[in-house]
Design a protein around this motif. Structure first.
Motif, PDB file in Angstrom:
ATOM      1  N   VAL A  98       0.832  -1.202   0.000  1.00 22.18           N
ATOM      2  CA  VAL A  98       0.000   0.000   0.000  1.00 22.18           C
ATOM      3  C   VAL A  98       0.869   1.255   0.000  1.00 22.18           C
ATOM      4  CG1 VAL A  98      -1.613   1.357   1.397  1.00 22.18           C
ATOM      5  CG2 VAL A  98      -1.995  -1.082   1.077  1.00 22.18           C
ATOM      6  N   GLU A 159      -7.347  -8.046  -0.862  1.00 19.42           N
ATOM      7  CA  GLU A 159      -7.970  -6.766  -1.228  1.00 19.42           C
ATOM      8  C   GLU A 159      -8.716  -6.142  -0.049  1.00 19.42           C
ATOM      9  OE1 GLU A 159      -7.441  -5.008  -3.939  1.00 19.42           O
ATOM     10  OE2 GLU A 159      -6.155  -6.600  -4.723  1.00 19.42           O
ATOM     11  N   ARG A 160      -9.360  -6.969   0.770  1.00 17.92           N
ATOM     12  CA  ARG A 160     -10.068  -6.423   1.945  1.00 17.92           C
ATOM     13  C   ARG A 160      -9.092  -5.840   2.950  1.00 17.92           C
ATOM     14  NH1 ARG A 160     -13.674 -10.872   4.215  1.00 17.92           N
ATOM     15  NH2 ARG A 160     -14.147  -9.286   5.757  1.00 17.92           N
ATOM     16  N   LYS A 162      -6.080  -4.792   2.261  1.00 15.82           N
ATOM     17  CA  LYS A 162      -5.470  -3.635   1.587  1.00 15.82           C
ATOM     18  C   LYS A 162      -6.377  -2.408   1.694  1.00 15.82           C
ATOM     19  CE  LYS A 162      -3.479  -2.285  -2.845  1.00 15.82           C
ATOM     20  NZ  LYS A 162      -3.180  -2.736  -4.215  1.00 15.82           N
ATOM     21  N   LYS A 163      -7.680  -2.612   1.544  1.00 11.39           N
ATOM     22  CA  LYS A 163      -8.632  -1.495   1.648  1.00 11.39           C
ATOM     23  C   LYS A 163      -8.587  -0.874   3.039  1.00 11.39           C
ATOM     24  CE  LYS A 163     -13.570  -0.458   1.270  1.00 11.39           C
ATOM     25  NZ  LYS A 163     -13.698   0.132   2.579  1.00 11.39           N
ATOM     26  N   LYS A 166      -5.308   1.004   3.444  1.00 10.45           N
ATOM     27  CA  LYS A 166      -5.327   2.287   2.734  1.00 10.45           C
ATOM     28  C   LYS A 166      -6.041   3.351   3.562  1.00 10.45           C
ATOM     29  CE  LYS A 166      -4.983   1.051  -2.126  1.00 10.45           C
ATOM     30  NZ  LYS A 166      -5.674   0.990  -3.419  1.00 10.45           N
ATOM     31  N   ASP A 167      -7.120   2.950   4.222  1.00  5.86           N
ATOM     32  CA  ASP A 167      -7.849   3.897   5.068  1.00  5.86           C
ATOM     33  C   ASP A 167      -6.949   4.444   6.163  1.00  5.86           C
ATOM     34  OD1 ASP A 167     -10.086   3.451   3.523  1.00  5.86           O
ATOM     35  OD2 ASP A 167     -11.030   2.083   4.955  1.00  5.86           O
TER      36      ASP A 167
END
Length: 174
Positions: A98, A159-160, A162-163, A166-167
């Motif tokens: 990220v 992906e979950r 990573k999301k 990112k937040d």
């Protein structure tokens, strides 16, 4: 009753009425639906389910956990310690991806690591994926204590995580 006593009583009644309105407003702000429906407790469990035989954590795992800023409990199982170590390695790899960082930049801040690890360990499918990922690494001959940061399969669980990562990086201005 004289005028002075009437004013004091009136002021006390008015003060009680104002305090009651403030109390009702604060209650309504705390839970707007409280007056309409019953209050529901949060059903989201924020704890990792226990796995393995309690008290089977190894000395090497305790040392590895301490190197990663954990205070291990002697009641942890070998499987729980392995899952935590695998989760930390996994989240650091995700954070590296990220932040597009080098290995020399070091791990993400502890607060971010703690929240990501909590997310990984409390989500059933992600926890199972990380557990399987760690078991496959150990089966291929890699130790859970290796300091490598491998490339991860970019699947739904990745992906979950990573999301969520990112937040944290956007919220912390990174």
């Amino acid at each position: 009753m004289d005028l002075e006593t009437g004013l004091v009583i009136g002021a006390l009644v008015w003060g009680a009425w104002v305090l009651l309105k403030i109390h009702r407003r604060r209650q309504a702000l705390g839970d707007p639906s409280a007056s309409i429906v019953g209050v529901q407790e949060k059903s989201k469990n924020r704890e990792m389910p226990r796995i393995g035989e309690p008290g089977s954590v190894t000395f090497n795992q305790i040392q590895a956990l301490q190197r990663n800023n954990f205070e291990p409990d002697k009641n942890w199982s070998e499987e729980e310690a392995a899952l935590i170590l695998d989760g930390v390695k996994y989240l650091r790899c995700v954070c590296r991806d990220v932040a597009e960082a080098d290995l020399d930049d070091g791990p993400p801040p502890l607060e971010v690591q703690n929240e990501l690890l909590r997310f990984i360990l409390t989500e059933q499918d992600i926890r199972d994926h990380v557990r399987k990922w760690g078991e496959e690494r150990r089966a291929s001959g890699l130790s859970e204590f290796d300091d490598d940061e491998p490339e991860l399969d970019q699947n739904r669980q990745y992906e979950r995580v990573k999301k969520v990562a990112k937040d944290f990086f956007v919220a912390n201005g990174k």
